[in-house]
Motif scaffolding. Structure first.
Motif, PDB file in Angstrom:
ATOM      1  N   ARG A   1      31.104 -15.180 -44.403  1.00  0.00           N
ATOM      2  CA  ARG A   1      30.273 -14.336 -43.126  1.00  0.00           C
ATOM      3  C   ARG A   1      29.069 -13.935 -43.132  1.00  0.00           C
ATOM      4  NH1 ARG A   1      36.454 -12.370 -41.371  1.00  0.00           N
ATOM      5  NH2 ARG A   1      37.307 -13.796 -42.758  1.00  0.00           N
ATOM      6  N   ALA A   2      28.632 -14.161 -44.134  1.00  0.00           N
ATOM      7  CA  ALA A   2      27.310 -12.801 -43.722  1.00  0.00           C
ATOM      8  C   ALA A   2      26.185 -13.828 -42.857  1.00  0.00           C
ATOM      9  CB  ALA A   2      26.612 -13.274 -45.287  1.00  0.00           C
ATOM     10  N   GLY A   3      26.560 -14.954 -42.527  1.00  0.00           N
ATOM     11  CA  GLY A   3      25.717 -15.800 -41.790  1.00  0.00           C
ATOM     12  C   GLY A   3      25.579 -14.827 -40.554  1.00  0.00           C
ATOM     13  N   ILE A   4      26.460 -14.342 -40.002  1.00  0.00           N
ATOM     14  CA  ILE A   4      26.709 -13.300 -38.625  1.00  0.00           C
ATOM     15  C   ILE A   4      25.447 -12.178 -39.003  1.00  0.00           C
ATOM     16  CG2 ILE A   4      27.619 -12.250 -37.305  1.00  0.00           C
ATOM     17  CD1 ILE A   4      30.347 -13.164 -38.415  1.00  0.00           C
ATOM     18  N   TRP A   5      25.101 -11.780 -40.055  1.00  0.00           N
ATOM     19  CA  TRP A   5      24.347 -10.778 -39.683  1.00  0.00           C
ATOM     20  C   TRP A   5      22.583 -11.301 -39.964  1.00  0.00           C
ATOM     21  CZ3 TRP A   5      28.885  -9.992 -41.238  1.00  0.00           C
ATOM     22  CH2 TRP A   5      30.107  -9.037 -40.542  1.00  0.00           C
ATOM     23  N   ALA A   6      21.563 -10.772 -39.534  1.00  0.00           N
ATOM     24  CA  ALA A   6      20.386 -11.009 -39.878  1.00  0.00           C
ATOM     25  C   ALA A   6      19.755 -10.737 -40.875  1.00  0.00           C
ATOM     26  CB  ALA A   6      19.532 -11.029 -37.970  1.00  0.00           C
ATOM     27  N   GLU A   7      19.928  -9.281 -41.331  1.00  0.00           N
ATOM     28  CA  GLU A   7      20.094  -9.007 -42.397  1.00  0.00           C
ATOM     29  C   GLU A   7      20.093 -10.027 -44.488  1.00  0.00           C
ATOM     30  OE1 GLU A   7      19.999  -5.582 -39.710  1.00  0.00           O
ATOM     31  OE2 GLU A   7      21.778  -7.252 -40.323  1.00  0.00           O
ATOM     32  N   PHE A   8      21.552 -10.699 -44.018  1.00  0.00           N
ATOM     33  CA  PHE A   8      21.804 -11.315 -44.381  1.00  0.00           C
ATOM     34  C   PHE A   8      21.972 -12.634 -44.999  1.00  0.00           C
ATOM     35  CE2 PHE A   8      23.111  -6.422 -45.030  1.00  0.00           C
ATOM     36  CZ  PHE A   8      22.968  -6.372 -46.322  1.00  0.00           C
ATOM     37  N   GLY A   9      21.412 -13.015 -42.809  1.00  0.00           N
ATOM     38  CA  GLY A   9      21.698 -14.103 -42.892  1.00  0.00           C
ATOM     39  C   GLY A   9      20.835 -15.127 -43.003  1.00  0.00           C
ATOM     40  N   LYS A  10      20.676 -16.715 -41.937  1.00  0.00           N
ATOM     41  CA  LYS A  10      19.327 -17.079 -41.732  1.00  0.00           C
ATOM     42  C   LYS A  10      19.887 -17.905 -41.119  1.00  0.00           C
ATOM     43  CE  LYS A  10      19.654 -20.444 -45.144  1.00  0.00           C
ATOM     44  NZ  LYS A  10      18.616 -21.138 -46.730  1.00  0.00           N
ATOM     45  N   ILE A  11      18.480 -18.818 -40.257  1.00  0.00           N
ATOM     46  CA  ILE A  11      18.571 -19.392 -38.725  1.00  0.00           C
ATOM     47  C   ILE A  11      18.721 -20.867 -39.506  1.00  0.00           C
ATOM     48  CG2 ILE A  11      17.774 -20.251 -36.305  1.00  0.00           C
ATOM     49  CD1 ILE A  11      17.319 -17.491 -35.993  1.00  0.00           C
ATOM     50  N   ILE A  12      18.945 -21.911 -39.490  1.00  0.00           N
ATOM     51  CA  ILE A  12      19.087 -22.957 -39.737  1.00  0.00           C
ATOM     52  C   ILE A  12      18.689 -23.950 -38.575  1.00  0.00           C
ATOM     53  CG2 ILE A  12      20.451 -23.266 -42.041  1.00  0.00           C
ATOM     54  CD1 ILE A  12      22.721 -24.495 -40.277  1.00  0.00           C
ATOM     55  N   CYS A  13      18.760 -24.002 -37.413  1.00  0.00           N
ATOM     56  CA  CYS A  13      18.460 -24.576 -36.719  1.00  0.00           C
ATOM     57  C   CYS A  13      17.917 -24.029 -34.978  1.00  0.00           C
ATOM     58  CB  CYS A  13      19.389 -25.881 -36.322  1.00  0.00           C
ATOM     59  SG  CYS A  13      20.686 -25.439 -35.950  1.00  0.00           S
ATOM     60  N   ILE A  14      17.109 -23.315 -34.279  1.00  0.00           N
ATOM     61  CA  ILE A  14      17.180 -23.358 -33.035  1.00  0.00           C
ATOM     62  C   ILE A  14      17.172 -25.000 -32.006  1.00  0.00           C
ATOM     63  CG2 ILE A  14      16.327 -22.123 -30.995  1.00  0.00           C
ATOM     64  CD1 ILE A  14      14.907 -20.999 -32.990  1.00  0.00           C
ATOM     65  N   SER A  15      18.558 -24.977 -30.879  1.00  0.00           N
ATOM     66  CA  SER A  15      18.250 -25.373 -30.271  1.00  0.00           C
ATOM     67  C   SER A  15      17.871 -24.974 -28.720  1.00  0.00           C
ATOM     68  CB  SER A  15      19.302 -26.757 -30.356  1.00  0.00           C
ATOM     69  OG  SER A  15      19.963 -27.501 -30.975  1.00  0.00           O
ATOM     70  N   VAL A  16      17.024 -25.958 -27.613  1.00  0.00           N
ATOM     71  CA  VAL A  16      16.723 -25.180 -26.909  1.00  0.00           C
ATOM     72  C   VAL A  16      17.009 -26.096 -25.710  1.00  0.00           C
ATOM     73  CG1 VAL A  16      15.183 -23.972 -27.997  1.00  0.00           C
ATOM     74  CG2 VAL A  16      14.451 -25.782 -27.354  1.00  0.00           C
ATOM     75  N   GLY A  17      17.048 -25.898 -24.072  1.00  0.00           N
ATOM     76  CA  GLY A  17      17.193 -27.176 -23.330  1.00  0.00           C
ATOM     77  C   GLY A  17      16.269 -26.453 -21.961  1.00  0.00           C
ATOM     78  N   TYR A  18      15.703 -27.985 -21.269  1.00  0.00           N
ATOM     79  CA  TYR A  18      15.760 -27.063 -19.973  1.00  0.00           C
ATOM     80  C   TYR A  18      15.223 -28.082 -18.918  1.00  0.00           C
ATOM     81  CZ  TYR A  18      11.631 -30.055 -22.143  1.00  0.00           C
ATOM     82  OH  TYR A  18      10.814 -30.842 -22.831  1.00  0.00           O
ATOM     83  N   PHE A  19      15.095 -27.691 -17.465  1.00  0.00           N
ATOM     84  CA  PHE A  19      15.807 -28.631 -16.668  1.00  0.00           C
ATOM     85  C   PHE A  19      14.189 -29.280 -16.502  1.00  0.00           C
ATOM     86  CE2 PHE A  19      19.431 -27.045 -16.380  1.00  0.00           C
ATOM     87  CZ  PHE A  19      20.270 -27.878 -15.775  1.00  0.00           C
ATOM     88  N   LYS A  20      13.787 -30.321 -16.077  1.00  0.00           N
ATOM     89  CA  LYS A  20      12.084 -31.604 -16.463  1.00  0.00           C
ATOM     90  C   LYS A  20      13.012 -32.686 -14.975  1.00  0.00           C
ATOM     91  CE  LYS A  20       7.992 -31.692 -16.668  1.00  0.00           C
ATOM     92  NZ  LYS A  20       7.697 -30.410 -17.099  1.00  0.00           N
ATOM     93  N   ASN A  21      13.462 -31.888 -13.615  1.00  0.00           N
ATOM     94  CA  ASN A  21      13.480 -32.727 -12.586  1.00  0.00           C
ATOM     95  C   ASN A  21      12.270 -33.456 -11.539  1.00  0.00           C
ATOM     96  OD1 ASN A  21      16.237 -31.487 -13.123  1.00  0.00           O
ATOM     97  ND2 ASN A  21      16.276 -30.113 -11.551  1.00  0.00           N
ATOM     98  N   LYS A  22      12.623 -34.597 -10.890  1.00  0.00           N
ATOM     99  CA  LYS A  22      11.789 -35.032 -10.080  1.00  0.00           C
ATOM    100  C   LYS A  22      12.515 -35.399  -8.723  1.00  0.00           C
ATOM    101  CE  LYS A  22       9.020 -37.657 -13.484  1.00  0.00           C
ATOM    102  NZ  LYS A  22       8.730 -38.952 -14.081  1.00  0.00           N
ATOM    103  N   GLY A  23      12.240 -34.110  -7.938  1.00  0.00           N
ATOM    104  CA  GLY A  23      12.675 -34.530  -6.603  1.00  0.00           C
ATOM    105  C   GLY A  23      14.125 -34.148  -6.145  1.00  0.00           C
ATOM    106  N   ASP A  24      15.182 -34.985  -6.363  1.00  0.00           N
ATOM    107  CA  ASP A  24      16.414 -34.627  -6.002  1.00  0.00           C
ATOM    108  C   ASP A  24      16.774 -36.003  -7.630  1.00  0.00           C
ATOM    109  OD1 ASP A  24      16.175 -34.363  -3.302  1.00  0.00           O
ATOM    110  OD2 ASP A  24      16.983 -36.470  -2.791  1.00  0.00           O
ATOM    111  N   ILE A  25      16.190 -36.172  -8.351  1.00  0.00           N
ATOM    112  CA  ILE A  25      16.803 -36.693 -10.008  1.00  0.00           C
ATOM    113  C   ILE A  25      16.982 -35.803 -11.205  1.00  0.00           C
ATOM    114  CG2 ILE A  25      16.407 -38.557 -11.927  1.00  0.00           C
ATOM    115  CD1 ILE A  25      14.992 -40.263  -9.401  1.00  0.00           C
TER     116      ILE A  25
END
Length: 237
Positions: free
Chosen positions: A55-79
């Motif tokens: 369970r060490a991944g819960i703490w930043a001092e003993f774990g590490k990040i293996i991925c960061i996923s991001v998402g964002y809206f890119k709208n065109k008008g009503d689409i």
């Protein structure tokens, strides 16, 4: 207030973390002692420090990040179009790539970061791991001296609490009660360590992480009383 935000100014994100090393035996004697002390309250007498290390991944001092996923809206008008992408690989490199995204595309005062339980987990975890690797914090993660209303972060858990600090609601439960398709179709957070270290299947974790990002965006849409995204409006890039 939520309805007045320009949703295209929000970067939705989720991180997946694991213990820094696969096995407790890989730690130095000093780090073993520090882990034993750090985890003592959580494990009490039910587990040894070694047994609790998965369970060490819960703490930043003993774990590490293996991925960061991001998402964002890119709208065109009503689409509407919601785009997702993931930073992965060697931790220092993925953190630097994420920082570059913040500094080149989400660096304006109106830009916000949004995660579920992000204020307690994702945002501080990323900041701590950046500092551990000697990476200067981007403006959106540097909270030193900022007043609460100046912090550019949204948290769907905090929004759902409505000021009730005793209340915790998982993303899985929140999507269920709001009528949003569950992001936990394949794995959940408790399985990430084994999928990473034992199955060596990072692609599976990335897919899971990106589904969480979509779910967070869906929660915000529901809180704004807007229509949910359908599959045709979501693009992985």
């Amino acid at each position: 207030m939520l309805s007045k935000l320009n949703i295209e100014h929000i970067l939705f994100l989720d991180i997946e973390t694991v213990p820094e090393y696969e096995n407790f035996d890989s730690l130095t004697p000093e780090k073993k002692a520090l882990w034993e002390h750090k985890s003592q309250y959580q494990r009490k007498e039910d587990y040894t420090a070694e047994e609790f290390y998965d369970r060490a991944g819960i703490w930043a001092e003993f774990g590490k990040i293996i991925c960061i996923s991001v998402g964002y809206f890119k709208n065109k008008g009503d689409i509407r179009n919601f785009r997702t992408t993931t930073f992965y690989g060697e931790e220092k490199s993925l953190l630097q790539d994420f920082k570059n995204l913040l500094e080149t595309h989400f660096n304006r005062p109106q830009h916000l970061l949004c995660a579920h339980n992000g204020k307690e987990f994702d945002f501080p975890y990323i900041a701590r791991r950046m500092l551990i690797h000697g990476i200067a914090l981007p403006y959106k993660l540097n909270l030193f001296g900022k007043k609460p209303w100046e912090v550019p972060h949204l948290d769907t858990l905090e929004l759902w609490k409505f000021g009730d600090y005793k209340h915790y609601t998982s993303l899985k439960l929140l999507t269920n009660v709001l009528g949003i398709p569950s992001p936990k179709e394949d794995i959940d957070g408790s399985m990430v360590r084994d999928v990473f270290y034992k199955e060596n299947d990072l692609d599976r974790i990335i897919e899971y992480c990106e589904r969480d990002v979509v779910a967070i965006a869906q929660v915000l849409l529901r809180l704004r009383q807007e229509d949910l995204l359908d599959a045709t409006e979501i693009t992985s890039v």
